[in-house]
Design a protein around this motif. Structure first.
Motif, PDB file in Angstrom:
ATOM      1  N   ASP A 686      35.287  81.520   2.276  1.00 24.29           N
ATOM      2  CA  ASP A 686      34.649  82.034   3.484  1.00 24.29           C
ATOM      3  C   ASP A 686      34.870  83.542   3.557  1.00 24.29           C
ATOM      4  OD1 ASP A 686      33.647  82.616   5.970  1.00 24.29           O
ATOM      5  OD2 ASP A 686      35.091  81.386   7.083  1.00 24.29           O
ATOM      6  N   TRP A 687      33.830  84.309   3.311  1.00 22.70           N
ATOM      7  CA  TRP A 687      33.927  85.759   3.298  1.00 22.70           C
ATOM      8  C   TRP A 687      33.887  86.376   4.689  1.00 22.70           C
ATOM      9  CZ3 TRP A 687      35.180  88.518  -0.863  1.00 22.70           C
ATOM     10  CH2 TRP A 687      34.990  87.955  -2.133  1.00 22.70           C
ATOM     11  N   SER A 688      33.677  85.570   5.726  1.00 21.03           N
ATOM     12  CA  SER A 688      33.435  86.139   7.060  1.00 21.03           C
ATOM     13  C   SER A 688      34.653  86.883   7.602  1.00 21.03           C
ATOM     14  CB  SER A 688      33.035  85.033   8.039  1.00 21.03           C
ATOM     15  OG  SER A 688      34.071  84.076   8.189  1.00 21.03           O
ATOM     16  N   GLY A 689      35.854  86.563   7.110  1.00 20.40           N
ATOM     17  CA  GLY A 689      37.047  87.244   7.609  1.00 20.40           C
ATOM     18  C   GLY A 689      37.515  88.372   6.725  1.00 20.40           C
ATOM     19  N   THR A 690      36.634  88.897   5.865  1.00 20.89           N
ATOM     20  CA  THR A 690      37.030  89.908   4.893  1.00 20.89           C
ATOM     21  C   THR A 690      36.290  91.212   5.127  1.00 20.89           C
ATOM     22  OG1 THR A 690      37.481  88.197   3.244  1.00 20.89           O
ATOM     23  CG2 THR A 690      37.183  90.442   2.429  1.00 20.89           C
ATOM     24  N   ASP A 691      37.022  92.332   5.020  1.00 16.71           N
ATOM     25  CA  ASP A 691      36.418  93.656   5.176  1.00 16.71           C
ATOM     26  C   ASP A 691      36.162  94.358   3.849  1.00 16.71           C
ATOM     27  OD1 ASP A 691      36.524  93.775   8.114  1.00 16.71           O
ATOM     28  OD2 ASP A 691      38.696  93.814   7.824  1.00 16.71           O
ATOM     29  N   VAL A 692      37.007  94.087   2.856  1.00 12.53           N
ATOM     30  CA  VAL A 692      36.911  94.821   1.598  1.00 12.53           C
ATOM     31  C   VAL A 692      37.480  93.953   0.484  1.00 12.53           C
ATOM     32  CG1 VAL A 692      39.144  95.963   1.965  1.00 12.53           C
ATOM     33  CG2 VAL A 692      37.458  97.030   0.462  1.00 12.53           C
ATOM     34  N   LEU A 693      36.955  94.142  -0.731  1.00 11.71           N
ATOM     35  CA  LEU A 693      37.406  93.380  -1.895  1.00 11.71           C
ATOM     36  C   LEU A 693      38.084  94.317  -2.885  1.00 11.71           C
ATOM     37  CD1 LEU A 693      37.416  90.804  -3.712  1.00 11.71           C
ATOM     38  CD2 LEU A 693      35.146  91.506  -4.523  1.00 11.71           C
ATOM     39  N   PHE A 694      39.256  93.900  -3.384  1.00  7.17           N
ATOM     40  CA  PHE A 694      39.979  94.646  -4.413  1.00  7.17           C
ATOM     41  C   PHE A 694      40.103  93.733  -5.622  1.00  7.17           C
ATOM     42  CE2 PHE A 694      44.338  96.824  -5.449  1.00  7.17           C
ATOM     43  CZ  PHE A 694      43.762  97.460  -6.538  1.00  7.17           C
ATOM     44  N   VAL A 695      39.641  94.185  -6.789  1.00  8.41           N
ATOM     45  CA  VAL A 695      39.626  93.352  -7.988  1.00  8.41           C
ATOM     46  C   VAL A 695      40.275  94.087  -9.152  1.00  8.41           C
ATOM     47  CG1 VAL A 695      38.169  92.228  -9.725  1.00  8.41           C
ATOM     48  CG2 VAL A 695      37.565  92.082  -7.309  1.00  8.41           C
ATOM     49  N   SER A 696      41.233  93.431  -9.784  1.00 10.63           N
ATOM     50  CA  SER A 696      41.817  93.958 -11.015  1.00 10.63           C
ATOM     51  C   SER A 696      42.166  92.866 -12.013  1.00 10.63           C
ATOM     52  CB  SER A 696      43.089  94.754 -10.703  1.00 10.63           C
ATOM     53  OG  SER A 696      44.120  93.885 -10.260  1.00 10.63           O
ATOM     54  N   ALA A 697      42.179  91.608 -11.590  1.00  8.66           N
ATOM     55  CA  ALA A 697      42.603  90.530 -12.483  1.00  8.66           C
ATOM     56  C   ALA A 697      42.117  89.193 -11.945  1.00  8.66           C
ATOM     57  CB  ALA A 697      44.117  90.508 -12.614  1.00  8.66           C
ATOM     58  N   GLY A 698      41.728  88.307 -12.864  1.00  2.90           N
ATOM     59  CA  GLY A 698      41.477  86.919 -12.490  1.00  2.90           C
ATOM     60  C   GLY A 698      40.155  86.632 -11.832  1.00  2.90           C
ATOM     61  N   LEU A 699      39.227  87.582 -11.823  1.00  2.00           N
ATOM     62  CA  LEU A 699      37.903  87.325 -11.258  1.00  2.00           C
ATOM     63  C   LEU A 699      36.849  87.817 -12.250  1.00  2.00           C
ATOM     64  CD1 LEU A 699      36.794  87.984  -7.571  1.00  2.00           C
ATOM     65  CD2 LEU A 699      35.227  87.846  -9.479  1.00  2.00           C
ATOM     66  N   GLU A 700      36.087  86.870 -12.813  1.00  2.00           N
ATOM     67  CA  GLU A 700      35.028  87.174 -13.767  1.00  2.00           C
ATOM     68  C   GLU A 700      33.691  86.767 -13.168  1.00  2.00           C
ATOM     69  OE1 GLU A 700      35.371  88.732 -16.558  1.00  2.00           O
ATOM     70  OE2 GLU A 700      37.566  88.765 -16.659  1.00  2.00           O
ATOM     71  N   HIS A 701      32.806  87.733 -12.957  1.00  2.00           N
ATOM     72  CA  HIS A 701      31.515  87.473 -12.337  1.00  2.00           C
ATOM     73  C   HIS A 701      30.734  86.425 -13.123  1.00  2.00           C
ATOM     74  CE1 HIS A 701      27.392  88.369 -10.853  1.00  2.00           C
ATOM     75  NE2 HIS A 701      28.031  88.723  -9.738  1.00  2.00           N
ATOM     76  N   ALA A 702      30.784  86.490 -14.451  1.00  2.00           N
ATOM     77  CA  ALA A 702      30.007  85.564 -15.283  1.00  2.00           C
ATOM     78  C   ALA A 702      30.514  84.130 -15.201  1.00  2.00           C
ATOM     79  CB  ALA A 702      30.031  86.043 -16.732  1.00  2.00           C
ATOM     80  N   ASP A 703      31.781  83.942 -14.804  1.00  2.00           N
ATOM     81  CA  ASP A 703      32.352  82.600 -14.730  1.00  2.00           C
ATOM     82  C   ASP A 703      32.182  81.957 -13.363  1.00  2.00           C
ATOM     83  OD1 ASP A 703      33.162  82.845 -17.342  1.00  2.00           O
ATOM     84  OD2 ASP A 703      35.190  83.508 -16.838  1.00  2.00           O
ATOM     85  N   LEU A 704      31.561  82.658 -12.436  1.00  2.00           N
ATOM     86  CA  LEU A 704      31.333  82.081 -11.108  1.00  2.00           C
ATOM     87  C   LEU A 704      30.160  81.110 -11.157  1.00  2.00           C
ATOM     88  CD1 LEU A 704      31.638  85.311  -8.914  1.00  2.00           C
ATOM     89  CD2 LEU A 704      33.355  83.496  -9.175  1.00  2.00           C
ATOM     90  N   ASN A 705      30.284  80.023 -10.408  1.00  4.74           N
ATOM     91  CA  ASN A 705      29.141  79.131 -10.291  1.00  4.74           C
ATOM     92  C   ASN A 705      28.086  79.765  -9.385  1.00  4.74           C
ATOM     93  OD1 ASN A 705      29.932  78.572  -7.571  1.00  4.74           O
ATOM     94  ND2 ASN A 705      31.289  76.917  -8.284  1.00  4.74           N
ATOM     95  N   ALA A 706      26.921  79.187  -9.335  1.00  4.88           N
ATOM     96  CA  ALA A 706      25.800  79.819  -8.631  1.00  4.88           C
ATOM     97  C   ALA A 706      26.093  80.069  -7.153  1.00  4.88           C
ATOM     98  CB  ALA A 706      24.534  78.982  -8.804  1.00  4.88           C
ATOM     99  N   PRO A 707      26.636  79.092  -6.401  1.00  5.84           N
ATOM    100  CA  PRO A 707      26.927  79.375  -4.984  1.00  5.84           C
ATOM    101  C   PRO A 707      27.966  80.472  -4.803  1.00  5.84           C
ATOM    102  CG  PRO A 707      26.882  77.010  -5.386  1.00  5.84           C
ATOM    103  CD  PRO A 707      26.852  77.664  -6.726  1.00  5.84           C
ATOM    104  N   ALA A 708      29.002  80.465  -5.646  1.00  5.04           N
ATOM    105  CA  ALA A 708      30.043  81.485  -5.518  1.00  5.04           C
ATOM    106  C   ALA A 708      29.492  82.865  -5.849  1.00  5.04           C
ATOM    107  CB  ALA A 708      31.217  81.149  -6.440  1.00  5.04           C
ATOM    108  N   ARG A 709      28.660  82.953  -6.879  1.00  2.00           N
ATOM    109  CA  ARG A 709      28.087  84.243  -7.257  1.00  2.00           C
ATOM    110  C   ARG A 709      27.179  84.775  -6.145  1.00  2.00           C
ATOM    111  NH1 ARG A 709      25.479  82.776 -11.584  1.00  2.00           N
ATOM    112  NH2 ARG A 709      27.396  82.810 -12.832  1.00  2.00           N
ATOM    113  N   LYS A 710      26.414  83.897  -5.570  1.00  2.80           N
ATOM    114  CA  LYS A 710      25.520  84.323  -4.489  1.00  2.80           C
ATOM    115  C   LYS A 710      26.322  84.800  -3.282  1.00  2.80           C
ATOM    116  CE  LYS A 710      21.762  82.751  -1.476  1.00  2.80           C
ATOM    117  NZ  LYS A 710      20.874  81.607  -1.106  1.00  2.80           N
ATOM    118  N   ALA A 711      27.396  84.066  -2.942  1.00  2.25           N
ATOM    119  CA  ALA A 711      28.217  84.459  -1.795  1.00  2.25           C
ATOM    120  C   ALA A 711      28.892  85.805  -2.041  1.00  2.25           C
ATOM    121  CB  ALA A 711      29.256  83.378  -1.512  1.00  2.25           C
ATOM    122  N   LEU A 712      29.387  86.021  -3.264  1.00  3.09           N
ATOM    123  CA  LEU A 712      30.023  87.294  -3.584  1.00  3.09           C
ATOM    124  C   LEU A 712      29.010  88.434  -3.536  1.00  3.09           C
ATOM    125  CD1 LEU A 712      32.308  89.104  -4.608  1.00  3.09           C
ATOM    126  CD2 LEU A 712      31.748  88.357  -6.933  1.00  3.09           C
TER     127      LEU A 712
END
Length: 863
Positions: A686-712
């Motif tokens: 649930d992204w509704s409680g988030t203001d900003v995203l910080f990424v450096s490890a453990g998140l690969e855009h290509a490995d996200l399923n379709a709903p997760a990629r769309k939400a991101l």
């Protein structure tokens, strides 16, 4: 996993060796070491695991201190108590999920009852609680020694202090020679899924408690044996290398961010061990330090090598005497890296337990890697009988190493104590180091020029307190001074302005006189370090760590001069920085993590804080009471200001796919952080409680399923992104944010680098940064700002950074290139500003980035 190259072994000593300092030591080698082969070490320094630690573990780590346990570790105070010290431990609830159970080993919940039973065996065993782990579990210290009255215990503490504080007198003390009990520290299970050191320690304690033979009585009459039963109970229970915060505790000694590390530090300060064993796994055959080059340049390495190698031979002989063979048991002969390997097992960084201990006077210190793997895939895939067979062998091997060490201490107590005294004497008098050679360390095989590492100690270090008006670097200076003192470095403070080596320093300046017993500790923390890229082909872990360059305070090295007559007063802590003017609006700089934490505490209370054009923030006069509380709690200074500020700031909610060290650092600065990863997003986030995203490890855009990629993607359409390293740059490219090309340096490269700060995010930041697997950015497109660049020439100050075999990826390729870039709603870092919670002076760059992109994105969204 990382494997070093196979190399030729050093020549093996065939003749007897004689080592002499305050006595002689005659040794013959055990079986020749294992055939030279690559050394496999577990736990890559490049961490790409997404952190998952709960916020409660961070809070506990930030507040837990060794003194909060049921009984503090011995500290040598006037309140020294007799032995035995009885402590009846309450039981822990039985935990059927404890991972050690599968191996037939002692689960954590069974340790307290076992220790209670051991205390009942007689008058030799004492138990204390030195604190709690990040996960809230008790940390147990067991002392085994012959009984002592309170008077005798005080005498022991007095002799220990004399050894450290007056080593010249200690060297001639008949009382020390006759009565001082040699301190021995056995550290078990610092890596949670390397279990057997705990069980070997428990078995050894039981044997010592029951033994009636003359050798045991003699050992306990002339030694104190300290056992840290499990240094990492969180990992022991969970079957993980790290503690509940995801920290490898055997990488934390310079920073001491975790309560377990601080507990171990306190034990070392309070016991001053002459000998230390750190029990690990798994290297087959059993690997027993001393190590290969590079060797720590701040040690009295001649004394360290002499004693560590001598004890290693005894341990090797004892382990091989168990009779395990490759054909019958799958167990190779023991190996000693100094003798049997050319490189790959270094003692350069003081982040490892034995190497850190050397700076507290330990003259024989060893990592011991027991042979048969029972963790990771072996734990999951091998049948239980095989796992238990291996664990039983490992326990026996660890027990043999302990037993041989205790025999060595009993036989060579005089030499060990005399050499510890000599370590402190050299520091206190400013004596020159003694380079190792066949002449200075007779009998140790294969010493060559590749083993000679020494340094030139300065006369002093001066740490100015900060500008009186702006308090620039004030919190950083205070934090650094307190950290030095916590590591038993002596610090003084000037009661009035003074001159040293032709320069005038202001009143309140902190001075570290390098004529002190633990000068090696002071120098290893404050010095720049050295570029060792040309010394060895690869480093297993970090090669640069300078607090003088990375912690945000000004640290001035004074090569020579006299402190005689200087108006200096010894201190036990830094002077408070906290200050709030009585009138007007208030300005708070954001150049230190404590200032960021103070800001976040105000935002949590709903204080209307506004950004200022110079990167600071403005707090209204109406919030003076809240500011005073924040100043006291975080030890920061507010100044009066006439600025009105620009945009208002609000409390940030950060989603972070980051390493454990980064997550901890973000929370240390007071950010509300929710850990995320590819798996978390694929499960539905649930992204509704988030203001900003910080990424450096453990998140690969290509490995996200379709709903997760769309939400991101939907989230990123209206919110800010901060990225670090290859993972952050990859997400930036996938999301089509900043138009830059990332260039990856040698993945093994790490160290302290010179940088040039040019943007608002890096205003007033230190001109040095830290890198591991460095990244830089080229071909900036429209709207891309260069916030920071690697310095021209060779940016590496200290560490190890070689080009790749094809000539790319080296420091020359990075020189002058952008290390931090930004756009309207995105910031990318090629450096490691939060690495393992260490480079404190770099933290505010990330904080400013988070506030900037969150604010920019919210303005864009509202517009």
């Amino acid at each position: 996993m990382r494997t070093t190259r196979s190399v030729s072994a050093r020549p093996v000593l065939i003749t007897a060796m004689a080592l002499a300092t305050a006595g002689s030591l005659l040794l013959t080698p055990g079986a020749a070491g294992a055939d030279p082969k690559p050394v496999t070490r577990e736990g890559s320094a490049v961490d790409d695991r997404a952190a998952q630690a709960p916020a409660s573990a961070t809070r506990r780590a930030l507040t837990e201190d060794a003194s909060t346990g049921t009984a503090a570790a011995p500290t040598g105070t006037a309140a020294a108590r007799a032995y035995p010290r009885r402590l009846v431990l309450s039981p822990d609830p039985e935990n059927p999920g404890d991972k050690s159970r599968k191996l037939g080993l002692t689960p954590y919940h069974a340790i307290a009852p076992k220790l209670n039973a051991l205390q009942r065996l007689g008058d030799r065993v004492s138990v204390e609680v030195t604190g709690r782990s990040a996960g809230g579990h008790r940390l147990y210290l067991v002392t085994v020694t012959a009984p002592e009255t309170t008077r005798q215990a005080r005498a022991q503490e007095g002799m220990r202090e004399l050894i450290r504080d007056a080593p010249a007198a200690a060297a001639t003390s008949r009382e020390i020679k006759r009565d001082y009990k040699a301190p021995v520290f056995v550290n078990g299970n610092i890596h949670g899924n390397e279990w057997e050191g705990t069980d070997a320690s428990l078995k050894t304690i039981e044997r010592l408690a029951k033994a009636k033979d003359a050798k045991t009585r003699d050992l306990l009459a002339h030694s104190r044996l300290y056992f840290n039963i499990t240094a990492n109970p969180d990992g022991r229970i969970a079957g993980t290398r790290a503690n509940a915060n995801g920290f490898d505790l055997n990488r934390d000694f310079v920073t001491a961010s975790q309560p377990e590390t601080r507990s171990m530090r306190q034990i070392e300060l309070g016991t001053q061990p002459a000998v230390l064993l750190d029990l690990h796994g798994y290297v087959n055959g059993t690997l027993i330090e001393p190590t290969t080059p590079p060797h720590g340049e701040n040690y009295e390495y001649d004394l360290f090598l002499k004693n560590t190698y001598a004890n290693a031979l005894g341990m090797e002989s004892a382990v091989n005497a168990l009779g395990y063979t490759p054909a019958k048991d799958g167990v190779e002969a023991a190996q000693i890296p100094f003798r049997d390997q050319e490189e790959g097992w270094d003692d350069w960084p003081p982040i490892f337990t034995p190497q850190y201990a050397a700076f507290h006077g330990t003259v024989a210190a060893h990592t011991v890697e027991i042979p048969l793997a029972v963790n990771n895939e072996e734990y999951d895939e091998l049948p239980v009988p095989e796992l238990r067979r291996r664990s039983a062998i490992n326990t026996a091997v660890a027990g043999a190493a302990i037993g041989a060490t205790l025999a060595h201490v009993r036989e060579h107590r005089g030499t060990l104590i005399a050499d510890q005294i000599e370590v402190f004497r050299r520091g206190a008098t400013g004596a020159a180091q003694v380079p190792v050679s066949a002449q200075t360390v007779p009998g140790v095989p294969g010493i060559g020029p590749e083993d000679v590492y020494t340094t030139r100690f300065p006369r002093a270090y001066v740490i100015p307190p900060g500008d009186a008006r702006t308090q620039r670097s004030g919190p950083a200076a205070a934090r650094l001074v307190d950290h030095l003192i916590a590591n038993d470095v002596r610090v003084t403070r000037a009661t009035r302005p003074f001159r040293l080596a032709g320069r005038t320093y202001p009143q309140g300046s902190y001075v570290v006189d390098m004529h002190q017993p633990k000068r090696g500790m002071a120098n290893v923390l404050l010095a720049d370090g050295r570029d060792i890229s040309g010394k060895v082909s690869v480093m297993y872990d970090i090669s640069g760590w300078s607090l003088g360059r990375l912690w945000g305070a000004t640290v001035e090295r004074v090569p020579s001069g006299s402190l005689r007559g200087a108006p200096l007063r010894a201190i036990g802590g830094a002077a408070p920085v906290a200050r709030v003017p009585a009138h007007g609006d208030l300005r708070l700089r954001l150049t230190d993590p404590r200032e960021v934490a103070a800001l976040n505490s105000l935002l949590r209370q709903g204080v209307p804080v506004r950004r200022a054009a110079d990167g600071s923030v403005v707090v209204p006069a109406s919030a003076r009471r809240a500011a005073r509380t924040a100043a006291r709690e975080h030890d920061v200074s507010f100044t009066a200001t006439g600025q009105t500020g620009t945009a208002p700031l609000h409390r940030l909610r950060v989603a972070a796919a980051v390493t454990p060290g980064e997550l901890f650092a973000l929370r240390e600065m007071g950010f509300d952080v929710t850990p995320v990863s590819t798996a978390v997003l694929n499960a539905g986030f649930d992204w509704s409680g988030t203001d900003v995203l910080f990424v450096s490890a453990g998140l690969e855009h290509a490995d996200l399923n379709a709903p997760a990629r769309k939400a991101l993607d939907t989230f990123l359409d209206g919110h800010g992104l901060v990225g670090r390293g290859a993972a952050g740059a990859a997400l930036n490219a996938a999301a089509g944010r900043l138009a830059v090309k990332p260039a990856e340096g040698n993945a093994d490269a790490n160290g302290v680098v010179k940088v040039t700060n040019a943007g608002a995010l890096t205003r007033d930041a230190p001109d040095h940064g830290f890198v591991y697997a460095p990244l830089w950015f080229t071909d900036p497109g429209p709207g891309v700002r260069v916030e920071q660049s690697y310095a021209t020439g060779n940016p590496l100050v200290s560490g190890h950074w070689r080009p790749l075999p094809d000539g790319t990826g080296g420091p020359a390729a990075a020189a002058g290139q952008a290390s931090v870039v930004s756009g309207s709603d995105t910031v990318l870092f090629g450096t490691e500003p939060l690495f393992r919670d260490h480079p404190k002076g770099e933290f505010p760059q990330v904080a400013r980035a988070l506030f900037t992109v969150a604010h920019s994105a919210s303005v864009k969204e509202s517009g």
